[in-house]
Design a protein around this motif. Structure first.
Motif, PDB file in Angstrom:
ATOM      1  N   ILE A   1      -4.867  16.673 -59.328  1.00  0.00           N
ATOM      2  CA  ILE A   1      -4.086  17.507 -58.479  1.00  0.00           C
ATOM      3  C   ILE A   1      -5.071  19.316 -58.577  1.00  0.00           C
ATOM      4  O   ILE A   1      -5.353  19.024 -60.165  1.00  0.00           O
ATOM      5  CB  ILE A   1      -2.796  17.921 -58.242  1.00  0.00           C
ATOM      6  CG1 ILE A   1      -1.704  16.860 -57.810  1.00  0.00           C
ATOM      7  CG2 ILE A   1      -2.357  19.118 -58.022  1.00  0.00           C
ATOM      8  CD1 ILE A   1      -0.481  17.008 -58.172  1.00  0.00           C
ATOM      9  N   THR A   2      -4.990  19.517 -57.345  1.00  0.00           N
ATOM     10  CA  THR A   2      -6.570  20.844 -57.609  1.00  0.00           C
ATOM     11  C   THR A   2      -4.888  21.987 -57.260  1.00  0.00           C
ATOM     12  O   THR A   2      -4.342  22.517 -56.665  1.00  0.00           O
ATOM     13  CB  THR A   2      -7.572  21.094 -57.632  1.00  0.00           C
ATOM     14  OG1 THR A   2      -7.153  21.202 -55.753  1.00  0.00           O
ATOM     15  CG2 THR A   2      -8.177  19.876 -58.178  1.00  0.00           C
TER      16      THR A   2
ATOM     17  N   GLU B   1      -4.335  17.409 -53.108  1.00  0.00           N
ATOM     18  CA  GLU B   1      -4.514  15.744 -53.905  1.00  0.00           C
ATOM     19  C   GLU B   1      -5.062  15.385 -52.972  1.00  0.00           C
ATOM     20  O   GLU B   1      -4.654  14.904 -52.076  1.00  0.00           O
ATOM     21  CB  GLU B   1      -3.283  15.448 -53.713  1.00  0.00           C
ATOM     22  CG  GLU B   1      -3.366  14.522 -55.140  1.00  0.00           C
ATOM     23  CD  GLU B   1      -1.923  13.489 -55.499  1.00  0.00           C
ATOM     24  OE1 GLU B   1      -1.873  12.225 -56.541  1.00  0.00           O
ATOM     25  OE2 GLU B   1      -0.894  13.590 -54.569  1.00  0.00           O
ATOM     26  N   ASP B   2      -6.245  14.714 -53.117  1.00  0.00           N
ATOM     27  CA  ASP B   2      -7.267  14.020 -52.372  1.00  0.00           C
ATOM     28  C   ASP B   2      -7.306  15.011 -51.105  1.00  0.00           C
ATOM     29  O   ASP B   2      -7.864  14.179 -49.718  1.00  0.00           O
ATOM     30  CB  ASP B   2      -6.481  12.980 -51.486  1.00  0.00           C
ATOM     31  CG  ASP B   2      -6.896  12.185 -53.333  1.00  0.00           C
ATOM     32  OD1 ASP B   2      -7.785  11.697 -54.344  1.00  0.00           O
ATOM     33  OD2 ASP B   2      -6.036  11.034 -53.634  1.00  0.00           O
ATOM     34  N   GLY B   3      -7.626  16.004 -51.099  1.00  0.00           N
ATOM     35  CA  GLY B   3      -8.018  16.922 -49.819  1.00  0.00           C
ATOM     36  C   GLY B   3      -6.712  17.090 -48.406  1.00  0.00           C
ATOM     37  O   GLY B   3      -6.401  17.651 -47.436  1.00  0.00           O
TER      38      GLY B   3
ATOM     39  N   LEU C   1      -2.489  19.104 -48.490  1.00  0.00           N
ATOM     40  CA  LEU C   1      -2.358  19.616 -49.044  1.00  0.00           C
ATOM     41  C   LEU C   1      -0.182  19.625 -49.440  1.00  0.00           C
ATOM     42  O   LEU C   1       0.098  18.366 -48.861  1.00  0.00           O
ATOM     43  CB  LEU C   1      -1.830  20.945 -48.016  1.00  0.00           C
ATOM     44  CG  LEU C   1      -0.683  22.541 -48.816  1.00  0.00           C
ATOM     45  CD1 LEU C   1      -1.490  23.017 -49.504  1.00  0.00           C
ATOM     46  CD2 LEU C   1      -0.576  23.195 -47.068  1.00  0.00           C
ATOM     47  N   SER C   2      -0.513  19.460 -50.851  1.00  0.00           N
ATOM     48  CA  SER C   2       0.439  18.592 -51.231  1.00  0.00           C
ATOM     49  C   SER C   2       1.905  19.854 -52.034  1.00  0.00           C
ATOM     50  O   SER C   2       2.886  18.957 -52.729  1.00  0.00           O
ATOM     51  CB  SER C   2       0.007  17.399 -52.291  1.00  0.00           C
ATOM     52  OG  SER C   2      -0.355  18.234 -53.288  1.00  0.00           O
ATOM     53  N   GLY C   3       1.634  21.271 -52.108  1.00  0.00           N
ATOM     54  CA  GLY C   3       2.142  21.430 -52.690  1.00  0.00           C
ATOM     55  C   GLY C   3       1.811  22.965 -52.175  1.00  0.00           C
ATOM     56  O   GLY C   3       0.971  23.372 -51.684  1.00  0.00           O
ATOM     57  N   PHE C   4       2.923  24.148 -52.145  1.00  0.00           N
ATOM     58  CA  PHE C   4       2.815  25.693 -51.837  1.00  0.00           C
ATOM     59  C   PHE C   4       3.259  26.115 -52.109  1.00  0.00           C
ATOM     60  O   PHE C   4       4.877  26.153 -52.338  1.00  0.00           O
ATOM     61  CB  PHE C   4       3.010  25.928 -50.917  1.00  0.00           C
ATOM     62  CG  PHE C   4       2.139  27.405 -49.724  1.00  0.00           C
ATOM     63  CD1 PHE C   4       1.313  28.018 -49.574  1.00  0.00           C
ATOM     64  CD2 PHE C   4       3.305  27.955 -49.515  1.00  0.00           C
ATOM     65  CE1 PHE C   4       0.773  28.830 -48.880  1.00  0.00           C
ATOM     66  CE2 PHE C   4       2.922  29.255 -49.126  1.00  0.00           C
ATOM     67  CZ  PHE C   4       1.575  30.099 -48.649  1.00  0.00           C
TER      68      PHE C   4
ATOM     69  N   ASP D   1       6.520  13.096 -51.427  1.00  0.00           N
ATOM     70  CA  ASP D   1       6.304  11.475 -52.575  1.00  0.00           C
ATOM     71  C   ASP D   1       5.711  12.574 -53.753  1.00  0.00           C
ATOM     72  O   ASP D   1       5.351  11.734 -54.431  1.00  0.00           O
ATOM     73  CB  ASP D   1       5.404  11.201 -51.109  1.00  0.00           C
ATOM     74  CG  ASP D   1       4.179  11.531 -50.857  1.00  0.00           C
ATOM     75  OD1 ASP D   1       4.018  12.734 -50.834  1.00  0.00           O
ATOM     76  OD2 ASP D   1       2.984  11.188 -50.154  1.00  0.00           O
ATOM     77  N   ARG D   2       5.467  13.746 -54.181  1.00  0.00           N
ATOM     78  CA  ARG D   2       4.656  14.286 -54.909  1.00  0.00           C
ATOM     79  C   ARG D   2       5.563  14.695 -56.199  1.00  0.00           C
ATOM     80  O   ARG D   2       5.223  15.761 -57.133  1.00  0.00           O
ATOM     81  CB  ARG D   2       3.202  15.000 -54.591  1.00  0.00           C
ATOM     82  CG  ARG D   2       2.751  14.689 -53.661  1.00  0.00           C
ATOM     83  CD  ARG D   2       1.310  14.429 -53.998  1.00  0.00           C
ATOM     84  NE  ARG D   2      -0.326  14.046 -53.024  1.00  0.00           N
ATOM     85  CZ  ARG D   2       0.002  13.033 -52.125  1.00  0.00           C
ATOM     86  NH1 ARG D   2       1.288  13.181 -51.171  1.00  0.00           N
ATOM     87  NH2 ARG D   2      -0.972  12.681 -51.345  1.00  0.00           N
TER      88      ARG D   2
END
Length: 131
Positions: free
Chosen positions: A3-4, A49-51, A53-56, A77-78
């Motif tokens: 995750i970036t 994560e893998d392109g 948007l998983s968080g904000f 799921d994250r």
């Protein structure tokens, strides 16, 4: 999977709408997030994560000493992987770099341990008027 985290990251409004719907359990809206954030925010943090948007988290501010954590959201799921705390950590770092003196947050009771234990906020007295 890595995750970036990206301060003032580029995103599509539809991606943030979908993340909000997933994370907050609401219908997908059609919000012009980019305009809202550019007009009212010190910045925001995107987790990728893998392109996807998983968080904000949004960091609003008064243009001076006070910044505010708003809309912290992580895809269902994250969760429970430290993504939310990492988002807030980047927000703290960037608010400090912008010379803000205070970072405020308000939250529902079930998020108390997250903000106090995982993110390091301390309890204060505050007031609220429902509008």
């Amino acid at each position: 999977m890595t995750i970036t985290y990206e301060w003032r990251g580029d995103f599509e409004n539809a991606s943030l709408d979908a993340l909000h719907a997933d994370g907050f359990g609401t219908p997908v809206a059609r919000t012009d997030w980019r305009a809202r954030l550019e007009d009212h925010s010190l910045g925001w943090v995107c987790a990728w994560e893998d392109g996807v948007l998983s968080g904000f988290v949004n960091v609003g501010w008064d243009g001076g000493a006070h910044a505010f954590i708003l809309d912290t959201v992580v895809a269902v799921d994250r969760r429970s992987r430290g993504v939310g705390a990492a988002l807030v950590a980047v927000a703290v770092k960037e608010a400090r770099a912008a010379k803000c003196e205070w970072l405020h947050v308000d939250f529902e009771e079930h998020l108390r341990a997250f903000y106090f234990d995982a993110c390091g906020f301390r309890e204060t007295s505050a007031g609220l008027i429902a509008l």
